[in-house]
Design a protein around this motif. Structure first.
Motif, short mmCIF file in Angstrom:
data_model
loop_
_atom_site.label_atom_id
_atom_site.label_comp_id
_atom_site.label_asym_id
_atom_site.label_seq_id
_atom_site.Cartn_x
_atom_site.Cartn_y
_atom_site.Cartn_z
N ILE A 98 -44.67 -59.80 -38.61
CA ILE A 98 -44.67 -60.50 -39.89
C ILE A 98 -45.83 -61.49 -39.94
O ILE A 98 -46.05 -62.24 -38.98
CB ILE A 98 -43.34 -61.27 -40.10
N ASP A 99 -46.56 -61.48 -41.05
CA ASP A 99 -47.56 -62.50 -41.32
C ASP A 99 -47.01 -63.35 -42.47
O ASP A 99 -47.14 -62.97 -43.64
CB ASP A 99 -48.89 -61.87 -41.70
N PRO A 100 -46.37 -64.49 -42.15
CA PRO A 100 -45.71 -65.26 -43.22
C PRO A 100 -46.68 -65.85 -44.23
O PRO A 100 -46.30 -66.06 -45.39
CB PRO A 100 -44.97 -66.35 -42.45
N GLU A 101 -47.92 -66.12 -43.82
CA GLU A 101 -48.88 -66.69 -44.77
C GLU A 101 -49.35 -65.65 -45.78
O GLU A 101 -49.44 -65.94 -46.98
CB GLU A 101 -50.07 -67.28 -44.01
N ARG A 102 -49.64 -64.44 -45.30
CA ARG A 102 -50.06 -63.37 -46.22
C ARG A 102 -48.86 -62.67 -46.86
O ARG A 102 -49.02 -61.86 -47.76
CB ARG A 102 -50.91 -62.33 -45.46
N ARG A 103 -47.67 -62.95 -46.36
CA ARG A 103 -46.44 -62.29 -46.81
C ARG A 103 -46.55 -60.78 -46.65
O ARG A 103 -46.33 -60.00 -47.59
CB ARG A 103 -46.13 -62.66 -48.26
N THR A 104 -46.89 -60.36 -45.46
CA THR A 104 -47.00 -58.93 -45.15
C THR A 104 -46.24 -58.62 -43.88
O THR A 104 -45.96 -59.49 -43.06
CB THR A 104 -48.46 -58.50 -44.99
N ALA A 105 -45.94 -57.34 -43.73
CA ALA A 105 -45.37 -56.82 -42.49
C ALA A 105 -46.21 -55.64 -42.03
O ALA A 105 -46.58 -54.79 -42.84
CB ALA A 105 -43.92 -56.38 -42.71
N THR A 106 -46.51 -55.61 -40.73
CA THR A 106 -47.13 -54.44 -40.11
C THR A 106 -46.01 -53.69 -39.40
O THR A 106 -45.37 -54.23 -38.50
CB THR A 106 -48.22 -54.85 -39.11
N ILE A 107 -45.76 -52.47 -39.84
CA ILE A 107 -44.53 -51.75 -39.47
C ILE A 107 -44.90 -50.44 -38.77
O ILE A 107 -45.62 -49.61 -39.33
CB ILE A 107 -43.70 -51.46 -40.73
N ALA A 108 -44.41 -50.26 -37.56
CA ALA A 108 -44.69 -49.05 -36.80
C ALA A 108 -43.88 -47.87 -37.33
O ALA A 108 -42.90 -48.03 -38.06
CB ALA A 108 -44.39 -49.27 -35.32
N ALA A 109 -44.30 -46.68 -36.92
CA ALA A 109 -43.83 -45.43 -37.53
C ALA A 109 -42.33 -45.22 -37.46
O ALA A 109 -41.75 -44.58 -38.34
CB ALA A 109 -44.55 -44.25 -36.89
N GLY A 110 -41.66 -45.72 -36.41
CA GLY A 110 -40.24 -45.45 -36.26
C GLY A 110 -39.34 -46.59 -36.65
O GLY A 110 -38.11 -46.49 -36.50
N ALA A 111 -39.90 -47.67 -37.17
CA ALA A 111 -39.08 -48.84 -37.52
C ALA A 111 -38.19 -48.54 -38.72
O ALA A 111 -38.58 -47.84 -39.65
CB ALA A 111 -39.97 -50.04 -37.81
N LYS A 112 -37.00 -49.11 -38.69
CA LYS A 112 -36.08 -49.02 -39.81
C LYS A 112 -36.22 -50.25 -40.70
O LYS A 112 -36.75 -51.29 -40.28
CB LYS A 112 -34.63 -48.94 -39.30
N TRP A 113 -35.69 -50.15 -41.90
CA TRP A 113 -35.70 -51.30 -42.78
C TRP A 113 -34.89 -52.45 -42.19
O TRP A 113 -35.20 -53.62 -42.43
CB TRP A 113 -35.17 -50.93 -44.16
N SER A 114 -33.87 -52.15 -41.42
CA SER A 114 -33.10 -53.22 -40.78
C SER A 114 -33.97 -54.03 -39.84
O SER A 114 -33.79 -55.25 -39.71
CB SER A 114 -31.90 -52.64 -40.02
N HIS A 115 -34.93 -53.38 -39.16
CA HIS A 115 -35.86 -54.11 -38.30
C HIS A 115 -36.74 -55.04 -39.13
O HIS A 115 -37.01 -56.19 -38.72
CB HIS A 115 -36.75 -53.13 -37.53
N VAL A 116 -37.19 -54.58 -40.28
CA VAL A 116 -38.04 -55.39 -41.14
C VAL A 116 -37.25 -56.57 -41.70
O VAL A 116 -37.74 -57.72 -41.74
CB VAL A 116 -38.63 -54.55 -42.29
N MET A 117 -36.02 -56.31 -42.13
CA MET A 117 -35.19 -57.39 -42.68
C MET A 117 -34.94 -58.46 -41.62
O MET A 117 -35.02 -59.66 -41.91
CB MET A 117 -33.85 -56.83 -43.18
N ALA A 118 -34.64 -58.06 -40.39
CA ALA A 118 -34.37 -59.02 -39.33
C ALA A 118 -35.61 -59.85 -39.01
O ALA A 118 -35.52 -61.06 -38.76
CB ALA A 118 -33.88 -58.29 -38.09
N ALA A 119 -36.77 -59.22 -39.03
CA ALA A 119 -38.01 -59.93 -38.71
C ALA A 119 -38.43 -60.85 -39.85
O ALA A 119 -38.99 -61.94 -39.62
CB ALA A 119 -39.13 -58.93 -38.41
N GLY A 120 -38.18 -60.45 -41.09
CA GLY A 120 -38.62 -61.24 -42.23
C GLY A 120 -37.67 -62.36 -42.61
O GLY A 120 -38.09 -63.37 -43.21
N ALA A 121 -36.38 -62.23 -42.27
CA ALA A 121 -35.38 -63.20 -42.70
C ALA A 121 -35.69 -64.64 -42.29
O ALA A 121 -35.51 -65.56 -43.10
CB ALA A 121 -34.00 -62.78 -42.18
N PRO A 122 -36.16 -64.91 -41.05
CA PRO A 122 -36.46 -66.30 -40.69
C PRO A 122 -37.53 -66.94 -41.57
O PRO A 122 -37.62 -68.17 -41.64
CB PRO A 122 -36.93 -66.19 -39.23
N HIS A 123 -38.34 -66.12 -42.24
CA HIS A 123 -39.40 -66.62 -43.12
C HIS A 123 -39.01 -66.55 -44.59
O HIS A 123 -39.84 -66.85 -45.46
CB HIS A 123 -40.68 -65.81 -42.88
#
Length: 467
Positions: A98-123
């Motif tokens: 997660i890049d909280p300043e740019r508000r972006t996520a770099t997401i690898a090929a096998g990641a699930k949306w649950s992984h993205v949600m967990a990583a983004g939630a603290p921000h």
């Protein structure tokens, strides 16, 4: 001389760090099995990729041996069995940055949306997931991605900034609007026709919470709730996202009481605005028919799965969809005749859904992409469980009847992610406009001239010049 289905020479894949397995090897069955158990894969070899280098090595081997290739992360979209060839599993590639300043996520090929949600939630940041955060990000986004909050923010593919992708000759590329823009176009909505994505960068949204959940009525009141919902959708703001669903739920422990084993009509709600305004907007739905269960509440965005309550365990499913121009009174009557109470308690489809489209889903992307369906006002999707041969045949008949009955009200097109098992060329083409389909075929000829990526919902190469 190369055989049609060459026997893999595993020594040629010795540089791969992940497992390289053949039928009969320990771990082979687990490696090839995806979430949708309807498609039983039997590739000659499966590579459990641990990173981009493994994908490059596997594709270079496939290119050298003329071996057809498929890719699978979670297998939620597995609707086409892979026989022979090479299957690349990306399920180990789950890194999310997660890049909280740019508000972006770099997401690898096998990641699930649950992984993205967990990583983004603290921000306080969230991605545009579909109805299940258990699904893989990359495959979902390559097919366009129809988010729960789609009317408010558009398709997920519209929010991609760049891809890391390996074309079938084993060449890695980085593509964005300024670098290989045609490849960038084809990857956003063109599914897996031109390469295997190893990661993507996409925008996140400052959405820590939303108002969401379901309003459930007994199935015998399906008509009253549907007519009220259709009228209501013509009045709501763009940010109001909703879906009407008829559910015939099996009596299994995974489904909570009192929904277990029941026949239900539901309106699912997702509202990213002020909760009080959202509650005021949905008030008419609560009086349209007797409400038995009401789960609408303010929730963390990471709890998005509580809105649609989709199955969490693998199962053999048959999906289908159609894009609808409108839901006229005639269309509503037609829909109820094949999916409502009059279709009978033993109707074989687990779920038949109508989703409100339009708003941001109808607007062009800031950077042109291959996503189609922007002219649809409603989406219709259905899911049946293929438990045994008689049930599977009943699901197929019901799916065909639903499609035929609603065809007069449709645009003639589908969405590639939920199209179901791809048929002949005419059937496959329905996932795109004619212009996008022909453009995608030309891109296929550029990036995959040997047609190695031929499994799943792919397009054919153009006919040779002069033919």
């Amino acid at each position: 001389m190369t055989a049609t289905h060459p026997t893999p020479d595993l020594f040629a894949l010795s540089d791969i760090r992940g497992p390289v397995l053949r039928p009969g090897d320990d771990g082979y069955a687990e490696e090839v099995t995806g979430f949708n158990l309807a498609a039983l894969h039997t590739p000659d070899v499966v590579v459990g990729a641990t990173g981009p280098d493994d994908v490059v090595a596997a594709l270079r081997w496939a290119h050298a041996t003329h071996t057809p290739v498929a890719v699978q992360a979670t297998g939620h979209g597995a609707n086409f069995p892979i026989d022979h060839g090479l299957l690349i599993s990306t399920s180990r590639m789950t890194d999310v940055r997660i890049d909280p300043e740019r508000r972006t996520a770099t997401i690898a090929a096998g990641a699930k949306w649950s992984h993205v949600m967990a990583a983004g939630a603290p921000h306080g940041l969230a991605g545009l997931s579909g109805t299940s955060t258990d699904a893989g990000v990359v495959g979902y986004t390559l097919g366009g991605g129809l988010p729960v909050l789609g009317r408010a923010y558009g398709y997920t593919a519209d929010h991609v900034r760049s891809f890391q992708v390996v074309t079938p000759d084993g060449t890695p590329h980085e593509t964005d609007p300024a670098h290989e823009p045609e490849l960038f176009w084809a990857l956003r909505g063109g599914k897996g026709n031109v390469g295997i994505v190893t990661s993507l960068v996409c925008d996140l949204l400052p959405l820590p919470r939303l108002l969401g959940g379901g309003i459930y009525c007994p199935g015998e009141h399906a008509e009253a709730l549907l007519r009220a919902w259709v009228d209501w959708t013509r009045t709501v703001p763009d940010e109001m996202c909703s879906a009407y669903t008829i559910l015939r739920l099996p009596p299994i422990p995974q489904i909570p009481e009192p929904l277990r084993g029941g026949f239900w009509a539901r309106v699912a709600i997702a509202w990213p605005g002020d909760p009080a305004e959202g509650e005021s907007l949905i008030a008419p739905l609560r009086t349209a028919a007797p409400v038995t269960v009401d789960t609408v509440e303010v929730m963390d965005h990471a709890a998005l799965d509580r809105i649609h309550i989709e199955p969490q365990d693998p199962l053999p499913a048959r999906e289908s969809c159609a894009l609808l121009r409108d839901l006229t009174p005639q269309a509503v009557r037609a829909f109820l005749s094949v999916a409502g109470p009059q279709a009978g308690p033993d109707h074989p489809l687990l779920m038949v859904e109508l989703r409100h489209m339009g708003a941001a889903l109808s607007r062009p992307a800031a950077v042109e992409d291959a996503v189609c369906g922007r002219d649809a006002q409603y989406f219709m999707g259905a899911v049946g469980i293929l438990a045994a041969p008689p049930a599977a045949e009943a699901v197929e008949r019901a799916t065909a009847a639903l499609a035929a009955t609603m065809a007069p009200y449709g645009t003639g097109h589908t969405m590639v992610n939920i199209h179901g098992t791809p048929g002949n060329e005419q059937d496959r083409a329905r996932a795109w406009t004619p212009e996008a389909y022909e453009r995608l075929r030309r891109d296929k000829a550029t990036y995959d001239p040997d047609n190695l990526l031929r499994y799943g919902h792919t397009v054919p190469l153009p006919a040779p010049s002069g033919v």
